[in-house]
Design a protein around this motif. Structure first.
Motif, PDB file in Angstrom:
ATOM      1  N   ASP A  36       0.790  -1.132   0.054  1.00 54.30           N
ATOM      2  CA  ASP A  36       0.119   0.041   0.001  1.00 54.30           C
ATOM      3  C   ASP A  36       0.891   1.320  -0.033  1.00 54.30           C
ATOM      4  O   ASP A  36       0.640   2.095  -0.880  1.00 54.30           O
ATOM      5  N   GLU A  38       4.202   1.474  -0.663  1.00 58.08           N
ATOM      6  CA  GLU A  38       4.805   1.535  -2.137  1.00 58.08           C
ATOM      7  C   GLU A  38       4.168   2.354  -3.067  1.00 58.08           C
ATOM      8  O   GLU A  38       4.353   3.030  -3.864  1.00 58.08           O
ATOM      9  N   THR A  39       2.853   1.935  -3.338  1.00 61.64           N
ATOM     10  CA  THR A  39       1.958   2.264  -4.256  1.00 61.64           C
ATOM     11  C   THR A  39       1.558   3.750  -4.042  1.00 61.64           C
ATOM     12  O   THR A  39       1.687   4.420  -5.183  1.00 61.64           O
ATOM     13  N   ARG A  42       4.688   5.902  -5.046  1.00 66.27           N
ATOM     14  CA  ARG A  42       5.071   5.711  -6.610  1.00 66.27           C
ATOM     15  C   ARG A  42       3.990   6.487  -7.374  1.00 66.27           C
ATOM     16  O   ARG A  42       4.357   7.191  -8.153  1.00 66.27           O
ATOM     17  N   VAL A 101      -5.925   3.389  -2.270  1.00 66.28           N
ATOM     18  CA  VAL A 101      -4.978   1.985  -2.617  1.00 66.28           C
ATOM     19  C   VAL A 101      -5.751   0.884  -1.707  1.00 66.28           C
ATOM     20  O   VAL A 101      -5.723   1.188  -0.467  1.00 66.28           O
ATOM     21  N   PHE A 129      -6.579   1.785  -7.008  1.00 68.70           N
ATOM     22  CA  PHE A 129      -5.577   0.929  -7.057  1.00 68.70           C
ATOM     23  C   PHE A 129      -5.481  -0.229  -6.302  1.00 68.70           C
ATOM     24  O   PHE A 129      -5.685   0.212  -5.050  1.00 68.70           O
ATOM     25  N   PRO A 131      -3.642  -3.458  -5.080  1.00 68.71           N
ATOM     26  CA  PRO A 131      -2.723  -4.267  -5.272  1.00 68.71           C
ATOM     27  C   PRO A 131      -2.793  -6.018  -5.178  1.00 68.71           C
ATOM     28  O   PRO A 131      -2.148  -6.866  -5.699  1.00 68.71           O
ATOM     29  N   TYR A 155      -2.930  -4.216 -14.152  1.00 66.25           N
ATOM     30  CA  TYR A 155      -1.612  -3.496 -13.948  1.00 66.25           C
ATOM     31  C   TYR A 155      -0.954  -4.308 -15.204  1.00 66.25           C
ATOM     32  O   TYR A 155      -1.217  -5.225 -15.513  1.00 66.25           O
ATOM     33  N   THR A 172       1.564   1.250 -14.682  1.00 63.13           N
ATOM     34  CA  THR A 172       1.255   0.473 -13.804  1.00 63.13           C
ATOM     35  C   THR A 172       2.070  -0.766 -13.761  1.00 63.13           C
ATOM     36  O   THR A 172       1.803  -1.320 -12.671  1.00 63.13           O
ATOM     37  N   LEU A 175       4.021  -0.988 -10.369  1.00 62.34           N
ATOM     38  CA  LEU A 175       3.228  -1.159  -9.119  1.00 62.34           C
ATOM     39  C   LEU A 175       3.437  -2.511  -8.489  1.00 62.34           C
ATOM     40  O   LEU A 175       3.030  -3.614  -9.243  1.00 62.34           O
TER      41      LEU A 175
END
Length: 184
Positions: A36, A38-39, A42, A101, A129, A131, A155, A172, A175
């Motif tokens: 979460d 890191e997303t 980025r 996220v 988003f 993950p 993604y 993406t 990600l």
């Protein structure tokens, strides 16, 4: 509301690594997972340079919607002059684009509750988003019961969103995705 906001701030201080919001009148604390965070990092790094002058990105800032909903979006694009005020809470009407996220604990809130709340306030674009699933959902054309426009993209490629402040593009493929997501 100020007293409740102060209590929430103390809660976050006491339990680092949790994201705290008021959803449907309840205090909701969700753990922040590495994917979460890191997303969010980025996405911030990609979105911010694409913004026109006068716009900025904030993260984890309080946006009260009503007595039952006070959200802290993972990312929100708002006027830069509002950000310069450095307040702890901002009117939800300032948000031009909002990004969430999804974590396993926030699935219903991000996909259902916030879809309706963000749309009912007229926020033009909402990006989700995920993950765990390895996809992004773009939502636009807000209405009283949610967004009328919706695309789901896996993604692995570029996602382009047309906003009132310009076109934003996110690659993406870099990600993070959860095990077994099929994305990335």
């Amino acid at each position: 509301m100020d007293r409740l906001r102060a209590q929430l701030a103390r809660f976050e201080d006491a339990f680092p690594g949790f994201h705290v919001e008021i959803v449907e009148g309840s205090v909701v604390a969700s753990p922040v997972r590495p994917f979460d965070g890191e997303t969010v990092q980025r996405l911030w790094a990609v979105v911010e340079p694409q913004l026109p002058p006068g716009w900025d990105v904030v993260s984890g800032v309080v946006f009260p919607f009503d007595d039952a909903h006070e959200f802290c979006p993972d990312l929100a694009v708002v006027p830069a002059d509002a950000v310069a005020e450095n307040r702890i809470a901002y009117p939800a009407d300032l948000i031009e684009l909002v990004v969430e996220v999804v974590s396993p604990e926030s699935v219903r809130n991000d996909y259902e509750v916030k879809n309706k709340q963000y749309a009912s306030r007229g926020i033009p674009n909402y990006l989700i988003f995920d993950p765990q699933k390895g996809h992004v959902i773009t939502l636009w054309n807000p209405g009283p019961d949610g967004y009328r426009g919706r695309d789901m993209l896996p993604y692995g490629g570029r996602v382009t969103v047309e906003t009132r402040i310009g076109r934003l593009t996110v690659e993406t493929s870099r990600l993070p995705v959860g095990p077994g997501s099929g994305g990335g």
